[in-house]
Design a protein around this motif. Structure first.
Motif, PDB file in Angstrom:
ATOM      1  N   UNK A 145       0.834  -1.204   0.000  1.00 12.62           N
ATOM      2  CA  UNK A 145       0.000   0.000   0.000  1.00 12.62           C
ATOM      3  C   UNK A 145       0.862   1.244   0.000  1.00 12.62           C
ATOM      4  N   UNK A 146       1.655   1.463   1.034  1.00  6.68           N
ATOM      5  CA  UNK A 146       2.559   2.612   1.076  1.00  6.68           C
ATOM      6  C   UNK A 146       1.879   3.905   0.675  1.00  6.68           C
ATOM      7  N   UNK A 147       2.584   4.668  -0.191  1.00  6.41           N
ATOM      8  CA  UNK A 147       2.029   5.936  -0.687  1.00  6.41           C
ATOM      9  C   UNK A 147       1.224   5.743  -1.966  1.00  6.41           C
ATOM     10  N   UNK A 148       1.204   4.534  -2.508  1.00  6.85           N
ATOM     11  CA  UNK A 148       0.462   4.273  -3.737  1.00  6.85           C
ATOM     12  C   UNK A 148       1.219   4.595  -5.006  1.00  6.85           C
ATOM     13  N   UNK A 149       2.468   5.068  -4.888  1.00  8.13           N
ATOM     14  CA  UNK A 149       3.247   5.452  -6.077  1.00  8.13           C
ATOM     15  C   UNK A 149       3.571   4.216  -6.906  1.00  8.13           C
ATOM     16  N   UNK A 150       4.039   3.152  -6.237  1.00  6.88           N
ATOM     17  CA  UNK A 150       4.419   1.931  -6.935  1.00  6.88           C
ATOM     18  C   UNK A 150       3.205   1.305  -7.605  1.00  6.88           C
ATOM     19  N   UNK A 151       2.069   1.307  -6.914  1.00  4.43           N
ATOM     20  CA  UNK A 151       0.833   0.747  -7.467  1.00  4.43           C
ATOM     21  C   UNK A 151       0.418   1.505  -8.721  1.00  4.43           C
ATOM     22  N   UNK A 152       0.480   2.823  -8.680  1.00  5.66           N
ATOM     23  CA  UNK A 152       0.089   3.649  -9.829  1.00  5.66           C
ATOM     24  C   UNK A 152       0.961   3.359 -11.038  1.00  5.66           C
ATOM     25  N   UNK A 153       2.291   3.280 -10.835  1.00  9.23           N
ATOM     26  CA  UNK A 153       3.208   3.035 -11.960  1.00  9.23           C
ATOM     27  C   UNK A 153       2.967   1.654 -12.562  1.00  9.23           C
ATOM     28  N   UNK A 154       2.706   0.637 -11.707  1.00  8.07           N
ATOM     29  CA  UNK A 154       2.479  -0.726 -12.211  1.00  8.07           C
ATOM     30  C   UNK A 154       1.210  -0.775 -13.038  1.00  8.07           C
ATOM     31  N   UNK A 155       0.140  -0.124 -12.573  1.00  4.78           N
ATOM     32  CA  UNK A 155      -1.124  -0.169 -13.317  1.00  4.78           C
ATOM     33  C   UNK A 155      -1.049   0.645 -14.603  1.00  4.78           C
ATOM     34  N   UNK A 156      -0.279   1.727 -14.562  1.00  6.73           N
ATOM     35  CA  UNK A 156      -0.066   2.490 -15.796  1.00  6.73           C
ATOM     36  C   UNK A 156       0.674   1.636 -16.827  1.00  6.73           C
ATOM     37  N   UNK A 157       1.619   0.840 -16.337  1.00  4.88           N
ATOM     38  CA  UNK A 157       2.363  -0.072 -17.220  1.00  4.88           C
ATOM     39  C   UNK A 157       1.439  -1.131 -17.800  1.00  4.88           C
ATOM     40  N   UNK A 158       0.533  -1.707 -16.979  1.00  7.02           N
ATOM     41  CA  UNK A 158      -0.393  -2.741 -17.454  1.00  7.02           C
ATOM     42  C   UNK A 158      -1.314  -2.192 -18.542  1.00  7.02           C
ATOM     43  N   UNK A 159      -1.767  -0.934 -18.370  1.00  9.26           N
ATOM     44  CA  UNK A 159      -2.632  -0.327 -19.384  1.00  9.26           C
ATOM     45  C   UNK A 159      -1.915  -0.159 -20.716  1.00  9.26           C
ATOM     46  N   UNK A 160      -0.609   0.112 -20.639  1.00 15.15           N
ATOM     47  CA  UNK A 160       0.155   0.337 -21.872  1.00 15.15           C
ATOM     48  C   UNK A 160       0.463  -0.953 -22.613  1.00 15.15           C
ATOM     49  N   UNK A 161       0.391  -2.112 -21.926  1.00 11.46           N
ATOM     50  CA  UNK A 161       0.743  -3.388 -22.571  1.00 11.46           C
ATOM     51  C   UNK A 161      -0.350  -3.820 -23.535  1.00 11.46           C
ATOM     52  N   UNK A 162      -1.613  -3.813 -23.092  1.00 10.21           N
ATOM     53  CA  UNK A 162      -2.700  -4.285 -23.951  1.00 10.21           C
ATOM     54  C   UNK A 162      -4.033  -3.806 -23.398  1.00 10.21           C
ATOM     55  N   UNK A 163      -5.003  -3.569 -24.318  1.00 13.25           N
ATOM     56  CA  UNK A 163      -6.346  -3.183 -23.891  1.00 13.25           C
ATOM     57  C   UNK A 163      -7.123  -4.377 -23.343  1.00 13.25           C
ATOM     58  N   UNK A 164      -6.646  -5.616 -23.647  1.00 10.18           N
ATOM     59  CA  UNK A 164      -7.347  -6.818 -23.211  1.00 10.18           C
ATOM     60  C   UNK A 164      -6.983  -7.220 -21.792  1.00 10.18           C
ATOM     61  N   UNK A 165      -6.064  -6.502 -21.173  1.00 12.40           N
ATOM     62  CA  UNK A 165      -5.664  -6.809 -19.799  1.00 12.40           C
ATOM     63  C   UNK A 165      -6.566  -6.037 -18.836  1.00 12.40           C
ATOM     64  N   UNK A 166      -7.161  -6.767 -17.904  1.00 12.96           N
ATOM     65  CA  UNK A 166      -8.029  -6.155 -16.900  1.00 12.96           C
ATOM     66  C   UNK A 166      -7.433  -6.393 -15.520  1.00 12.96           C
ATOM     67  N   UNK A 167      -7.556  -5.402 -14.645  1.00 14.09           N
ATOM     68  CA  UNK A 167      -6.976  -5.556 -13.320  1.00 14.09           C
ATOM     69  C   UNK A 167      -7.871  -4.880 -12.280  1.00 14.09           C
TER      70      UNK A 167
END
Length: 817
Positions: free
Chosen positions: A777-799
């Motif tokens: 959880x922390x400050x949420x910075x790491x979570x935000x960057x990871x989800x931004x990365x997942x969005x950039x990989x493919x539109x078919x990826x849901x999280x």
């Protein structure tokens, strides 16, 4: 409180402070580092850690002022004293401080105020002073020197000084030229300056022919250096002008200082806040150097360190380009005291120092080199006994000093105390030392204190194994190569490996057996290497993996063999169909042959040789036909064997099915995922979803993304997608070894994104449809960057977030199909 007085030196916190001081630019910030205090207030600790964590994020991701942190603390009394004035250098420092603080205030825009609320609130306590900076710019240049046009009077004085100096140069040149023409000067000497005076070198015998003041003489006495009277008068004029210049500069500085006095309070706040930002920036910079982060500060007393590293070891090993082995350790209400054992030089003392140092750093407001998912409570007391405490002055031996510390611990131990003891009970007779250590340990346990203790004594290991609240821990050791692994395993006692090392170096087996008898069965059982079970387990896992690999390869070869036999069967059917037409010709030919044979026999009047030859020709024809039939039956039997084997393993070739109804998907049909080559069998159809078996995977696919296949189309799709034996073996290995969980806790954003991309690629390759990413959880910075990365990989990826009971917002669940 902490004990002993030199606690910081014992755990290495003094070196941590020295490293942070190097990052400070102001002496006052360095003084703040030196005056860091041990805190027991959870809110105060949380505030300091969060401020540093925000600054760390800023330094890593933003363009924040990294220069211009200066001290003006010593000059501030002048601002409060009427008639006093700042020197030009002090005004220049003040301008630098105000400019830097202005840039810091401007940095916190509305967006950044939301991202870094604590630091933005700090910067909002003061008001920048751009007007004062402009006033200073009018009197000082960028090097901190008074400008010529700082005032009209100063400008006139300096212009007069320049003109007078130019006149001196002109007149001295003329006097030198005339003296040279008159032969008063040695031809090799020119104009020079002696003792700050422009002088003419004159031959000593002619010194009375040039009016002026003798300033100096050569070592030989042949030459004297004379300042002409005309030049003396001009130099006196320059000195008078310089005095006037200095008076005017003081007047200018007095005026600018007086103009600052109404704002003295705000100026002092600005400069103090600049020092505070320098202090926080230094702590954050050190945190970046040591890969430190902010742990979770919990209400309950506990220590759960994950991937913890000693910051001093990080700096040392990084210079040697060596990897540091992280430490995982847990102390809580159920297991309050950890007894760590293991071989010498195996990392036991480093373990104690690391835990003590990180706990102390955290309670001093410093980020710690550990995963941000680490959880730490706040202790009121931290006691440590490590190293040799003997003292000649106080008449204390090593063991006496340990006993003195034990007495202190026993008297002051409380449920809010953390006690760390290295080599517990050592320094005296082992049987007596071990007994005293066990009694002290029982008392500390009774007082409810938390503890981390290292020892070699078997009775303490046994005490930990049989007492609630105490747990054994082992520093792992490679007994084959006789080297420490520096890994802590909780739950098992460690071994000293004394007998293993003795055997390795060649000590007599007879002596070792005798020693084992003397040590006793109980002691030997407690000293059994903790990694023996691990080696057996790893060996079995390795063998099981080899068996799975061989089974996989066998299945692939069987599939290949079956496919080849199927091809032969199809080819045979075609050949039989083609041969039927030829069979009629063969029979017709056979009939003609028989008729000709009969005719020949009749014509030859049934001669014995002729009849025998005719019979042989007929028999040869029958044998050829029989061989064709036998070959067909042999192929049928081989195919039946393979199909029986595949049916036994649950991998039989799919039976032929009727063509699918247009637009309908039903259970048992062959289907293919739209846009992909993967084909499989429908297991069930629920509403708008299809559950299908594709290879060894069970996948859920939307109904509108599949299309039906005939049996022939399915075989063709499978054949096209079937990899080679080698490739398939590698894929099976990857699937067997693939773990659908990626732990990124403690990683920085850049590394986390790289690992996420590689992890998703591997999951797709292994046809895994759901994975989990642990980021905390922390400050949420790491979570935000990871989800931004997942969005950039493919539109078919849901999280989405994991369910609250399983981790909630600290875990991202990723669905790939």
């Amino acid at each position: 409180m902490f004990y002993p007085e030199n606690f910081e030196q014992k755990v290495g916190f003094d070196k941590v402070k020295a490293a942070v001081q190097v990052k400070c630019q102001t002496w006052k910030a360095k003084q703040q580092v030196e005056e860091i205090v041990f805190l027991t207030n959870r809110n105060a600790i949380e505030l300091l850690l969060q401020q540093t964590a925000e600054m760390k994020s800023i330094l890593m991701m933003e363009a924040f002022p990294d220069r211009g942190y200066v001290d003006i603390d010593k000059s501030m009394p002048k601002l409060k004293t009427e008639g006093a004035y700042f020197e030009a250098s002090e005004v220049d420092l003040l301008r630098t401080a105000l400019t830097t603080m202005g840039r810091i205030c401007a940095f916190f825009t509305d967006v950044r105020k939301e991202k870094y609320p604590l630091l933005a609130r700090m910067a909002g306590r003061v008001k920048p002073m751009p007007e004062l900076i402009e006033e200073i710019d009018k009197i000082l240049d960028r090097h901190g020197l008074i400008l010529d046009n700082a005032s009209k009077t100063l400008y006139g004085i300096r212009m007069n000084i320049k003109a007078t100096r130019a006149l001196i140069q002109k007149r001295i040149q003329a006097i030198y030229k005339k003296a040279h023409q008159d032969g008063l000067i040695d031809g090799q000497l020119g104009l020079t300056i002696r003792n700050g005076h422009h002088v003419v070198p004159v031959i000593a015998s002619f010194k009375r022919r040039l009016k002026g003041i003798v300033v100096d003489a050569s070592a030989s006495g042949r030459t004297v250096f004379i300042e002409p009277l005309e030049i003396v008068e001009l130099n006196n004029k320059i000195r008078e002008l310089e005095f006037a210049e200095q008076r005017e500069i003081i007047h200018i500085l007095t005026v600018i200082t007086a103009s600052m006095r109404p704002s003295a309070h705000n100026i002092e706040l600005l400069c103090n806040l600049l020092v505070e930002f320098d202090f926080i920036r230094a702590k954050a910079a050190y945190a970046i150097d040591t890969w430190a982060g902010k742990p979770l500060i919990v209400q309950d007393l506990q220590i759960e360190l994950m991937k913890a590293r000693n910051p001093l070891l990080i700096q040392t090993l990084s210079k040697e380009k060596k990897e540091i082995v992280p430490l995982n350790i847990t102390l809580n209400r159920k297991q309050r005291i950890l007894i760590v054992s293991g071989p010498n030089a195996g990392g036991k003392s480093v373990c104690i120092k690391t835990v003590g140092l990180l706990q102390y750093m955290m309670q001093c407001g410093l980020l710690i080199p550990a995963s941000e998912n680490s959880e730490m409570g706040v202790f009121k007391n931290i006691f440590i006994d490590i190293g040799d405490g003997q003292s000649i002055e106080n008449d204390l031996s090593t063991y006496s000093s340990h006993l003195r510390d034990m007495k202190f611990f026993v008297e002051r131990a409380t449920p809010h105390s953390l006690i760390m003891i290295d080599e517990f009970g050592s320094g005296t007779d082992p049987s007596i030392g071990g007994a005293i250590a066990e009694a002290v340990l029982a008392h500390i346990l009774k007082r409810g204190a938390f503890g981390l203790i290292t020892t070699h004594y078997s009775n303490l290991k046994y005490f930990a194994a049989t007492t609630d609240g105490v747990v054994n821990g082992s520093m792992l050791f490679d007994s084959e190569q006789l080297r420490p692994l520096f890994k802590l395993e909780i739950g098992k006692p460690g071994s000293s490996y004394a007998f293993e090392i003795a055997r390795k170096i060649g000590l007599s087996e007879e002596i070792l057996l005798e020693a084992e008898k003397k040590a006793g069965k109980k002691s030997m059982n407690m000293d059994i290497p903790a990694d023996a079970d691990d080696r057996n387990r790893k060996s079995m896992e390795k063998k099981l993996e080899q068996i799975k690999l061989r089974e996989s390869q066998l299945d692939e070869l069987t599939e290949k063999y079956h496919q080849e036999l199927q091809n032969i069967k199809e080819t045979r059917k075609k050949l039989i169909a083609d041969a039927k037409a030829e069979a009629a010709n063969i029979l017709a030919t056979a009939n003609r042959t028989i008729e000709n044979t009969v005719k020949t026999i009749k014509e030859a009047q049934a001669a014995g040789d002729t009849v025998k030859a005719a019979r042989s020709e007929i028999e040869a024809l029958k044998e050829a036909v029989a061989n064709d039939v036998t070959a067909d039956k042999s192929i049928e039997k081989e195919i039946e064997k393979v199909e029986k084997y595949l049916n036994h393993r649950g991998k039989a070739t799919p039976p032929a099915k009727s063509p699918p109804t247009e637009g309908a998907i039903e259970r048992g049909m062959w289907i293919q995922i739209t846009g992909q080559k993967a084909a499989g069998e429908v297991i069930s159809v629920n509403d708008n979803n299809v559950i299908a078996a594709i290879g060894s995977l069970i996948v859920h696919v939307p109904l509108n993304k599949v299309s039906p296949l005939s049996s022939d189309e399915y075989r063709k799709a499978v054949k096209q997608n079937t990899p080679s034996t080698t490739y398939n073996s590698e894929m099976w290995l990857k699937r067997l070894n693939f773990k659908p969980v990626l732990d990124l806790r403690g990683e920085n954003a850049v590394n986390a994104v790289e690992q996420t991309i590689a992890f998703i690629d591997e999951a797709i390759m292994c046809e895994v449809n759901e994975v989990r990413i642990l980021h905390g959880k922390g400050n949420g910075i790491l979570k935000t960057e990871i989800r931004r990365c997942l969005q950039s990989i493919s539109d078919n990826i849901h999280f989405s977030d994991e369910i609250e009971e399983a981790g909630g917002a600290g875990i991202t669940v990723v669905r790939l199909f």
